[in-house]
Design an enzyme around this catalytic site. Structure first.
Site, PDB file in Angstrom:
ATOM      1  CB  SER A   1      39.697  46.810  27.408  1.00 50.04           C
ATOM      2  OG  SER A   1      38.769  47.256  26.973  1.00 50.04           O
TER       3      SER A   1
ATOM      4  CG  HIS B   1      45.219  28.610  70.636  1.00 50.49           C
ATOM      5  ND1 HIS B   1      46.140  29.656  70.545  1.00 50.49           N
ATOM      6  CD2 HIS B   1      44.536  29.845  72.329  1.00 50.49           C
ATOM      7  CE1 HIS B   1      46.870  30.803  70.708  1.00 50.49           C
ATOM      8  NE2 HIS B   1      45.497  30.737  71.560  1.00 50.49           N
TER       9      HIS B   1
ATOM     10  CB  SER C   1      35.803  10.600  46.203  1.00 49.69           C
ATOM     11  OG  SER C   1      36.414   9.534  45.951  1.00 49.69           O
TER      12      SER C   1
HETATM   13  N1  ARG Z   1      39.685  50.993  27.097  1.00 47.67           N
HETATM   14  C1  ARG Z   1      40.393  52.020  27.886  1.00 47.67           C
HETATM   15  C2  ARG Z   1      41.046  51.218  29.105  1.00 47.67           C
HETATM   16  O1  ARG Z   1      39.593  51.004  29.881  1.00 47.67           O
HETATM   17  C3  ARG Z   1      39.279  53.532  27.406  1.00 47.67           C
HETATM   18  C4  ARG Z   1      40.351  54.517  27.708  1.00 47.67           C
HETATM   19  C5  ARG Z   1      41.264  54.881  27.132  1.00 47.67           C
HETATM   20  N2  ARG Z   1      42.055  55.609  26.998  1.00 47.67           N
HETATM   21  C6  ARG Z   1      43.356  55.927  26.274  1.00 47.67           C
HETATM   22  N3  ARG Z   1      43.603  57.615  26.148  1.00 47.67           N
HETATM   23  N4  ARG Z   1      43.581  55.685  25.457  1.00 47.67           N
HETATM   24  O2  ARG Z   1      40.858  52.019  30.034  1.00 47.67           O
END
Ligand code: ARG
Length: 468
Positions: free
Chosen positions: A22, A148, A269
């Site tokens: 992430s 309406h 346009s």
């Molecule tokens: N990147 C994870 C999230 O956003 C962090 C927490 C991860 N925790 C775990 N037990 N894998 O939620």
């Protein structure tokens, strides 16, 4: 091919690692995580849980970290790796004592969301003020009131516009409520059950500018209702914004021609040079649906989830961020557009002619002057209109002075709380402005207290770094 890579926690499949990561979405919480790290480290030092030497260099490394220089599965691991790279594993390894990514991420998201709630609140106030200003300028200019999408009863531009700002004030109230429930600290909850180290949860909460600690540690790491609440408030807000956009789109059409949209917020346009398309408003209208979608997605991610942390929760954060971005952009753009719209009184006036929107007042006159029951008056007028009579003829037929049915007169005769007459529109405006003043103060106080606490955290960190 099943390529394996060495993750922070051992060997993992490369595609699985990518899927898990992430880091990119976490850019949003990078700064918050640095502050969480600092608050946590200061507390660990004060509680004598980690060695002074390690704590000091950890703080220094955290202070120097930049998002562009970190890498890892997520921001938490990446920051920890950065610290270890900077000061060595021996000392850097102390950072994650008595905490878990579970309480860490919940803390970061709450910190970031509270900032965004403050910012969005200011943007709502700006939009409200631009609407109020327009309403003030057009306070008693007539406008057909629609139900309406048909002419119903006459009203004024001021009255109509203030209906939007009044609704937006409720959105503001919702965000303030949401702020209060967001600004509570889950830190110290650890993975789910706190820790056997003697930490001080109240201290870290204070360092980070939280108003309170979320007491039950399982709840602290499990719950994302504060996110549902925020997205739901954004959704409500965007619905009204989308309504206003839709109305401006209609009013800008040739059929209505009630308003002219500012050129710089329309597009032409690619093929029809005469066109002035309300693209920005159309996108605002469409993007508001994405927030609705996010609300459903996030509820789905939480639904059926066992208690405590599950990786599902990670997927929620980008939905929240997208909802915030759409909301902020829409508010800013709409404010600019509202400031610059021009009403075409001529066309509005023309559309009011012979629109029969005085019919309900004619029925009222029959009630008052002829002591006719309202339903009877309504039926009689309705029948005659269907037969093709105009209101002038119907008035004459009932011996009612047609001049009493002037639209200006109807509008100003309505002397009830919240009605169309100038006096009550002005009252509404005054009451709205008072509310805004109070909410502004409240939001200012949120921001001030947050800034004060984070500044203190920064100072304390710097002092600790310098300490011999
Ligand atoms: N990147 C994870 C999230 O956003 C962090 C927490 C991860 N925790 C775990 N037990 N894998 O939620």
């Amino acid at each position: 091919m099943n390529k394996k890579v060495l993750g922070e926690m051992g060997e993992v499949d490369e595609s699985a690692q990518k899927f898990l990561s992430s880091l990119e979405e976490d850019r949003w919480i990078f700064e918050a995580d640095i502050n969480v790290g600092k608050a946590h480290t200061l507390m660990l030092l004060e509680q004598d849980i980690i060695p002074k030497k390690a704590g000091k260099v950890i703080l220094k490394a955290l202070d120097e970290a930049k998002y562009s220089e970190i890498s890892g599965e997520d921001v938490h691991i990446a920051i920890e790796s950065f610290v270890k790279q900077k000061i060595g594993k021996e000392k850097g390894g102390w950072l994650h004592t008595a905490r878990s990514r579970n309480d860490e991420v919940a803390t970061c998201v709450r910190m970031r969301l509270r900032d965004e709630l403050i910012e969005i609140s200011y943007l709502i106030i700006n939009l409200i003020e631009s609407i109020q200003e327009k309403a003030e300028q057009e306070i008693d200019d007539l406008l057909p009131g629609f139900t309406h999408l048909q002419h119903a009863e006459p009203t004024t531009i001021g009255h109509h516009l203030l209906s939007y700002s009044q609704a937006l004030i409720r959105d503001l109230e919702r965000l303030i409520g949401s702020y209060k429930r967001t600004n509570r600290s889950p830190l110290g909850a650890g993975a789910l059950s706190t820790t056997t180290f003697e930490i001080d949860r109240e201290k870290t909460a204070q360092y980070l500018g939280f108003d309170d600690v979320i007491e039950n540690s399982i709840d602290a790491v499990s719950s994302r209702d504060f996110i549902i609440e925020a997205i739901s408030s954004f959704n409500n807000l965007m619905l009204i914004i989308s309504n206003l956009s839709e109305e401006l789109i209609l009013w800008n059409s040739k059929e209505f021609n009630y308003v002219d949209l500012p050129d710089e917020f329309t597009s032409t346009s690619s093929i029809m040079p005469q066109k002035k398309n309300p693209d920005i408003l159309e996108l605002i209208r469409a993007k508001s649906s994405s927030i609705e979608g996010n609300l459903v997605s996030v509820s789905g991610m939480i639904n059926s989830k066992p208690r405590a942390y599950n990786r599902d929760l990670q997927e929620i954060n980008p939905k929240l961020l997208e909802s915030i971005t759409i909301t902020k952009n829409s508010l800013q753009l709409l404010e600019k557009i509202i400031k610059k719209i021009e009403f075409n009184y001529q066309d509005i006036q023309e559309s009011l002619e012979e629109d029969n929107s005085e019919a309900s007042e004619l029925a009222n006159l029959l009630v008052r002057k002829k002591k006719m029951p309202f339903r009877e008056a309504h039926n009689q007028i309705s029948k005659l209109i269907k037969k093709g009579h105009n209101l002038k003829e119907i008035s004459q037929k009932h011996d009612i002075d047609y001049s009493e049915l002037g639209k200006d007169q109807i509008v100003s005769k309505k002397q009830n709380i919240g009605s169309t007459s100038k006096r009550y529109i002005k009252n509404n405006l005054k009451n709205q402005k008072n509310k805004i003043k109070n909410y502004y103060k409240k939001i200012m106080s949120f921001r001030k207290s947050r800034n004060k606490k984070l500044k203190k955290l920064d100072q304390k960190t710097k002092e600790m770094i310098k300490k011999q």
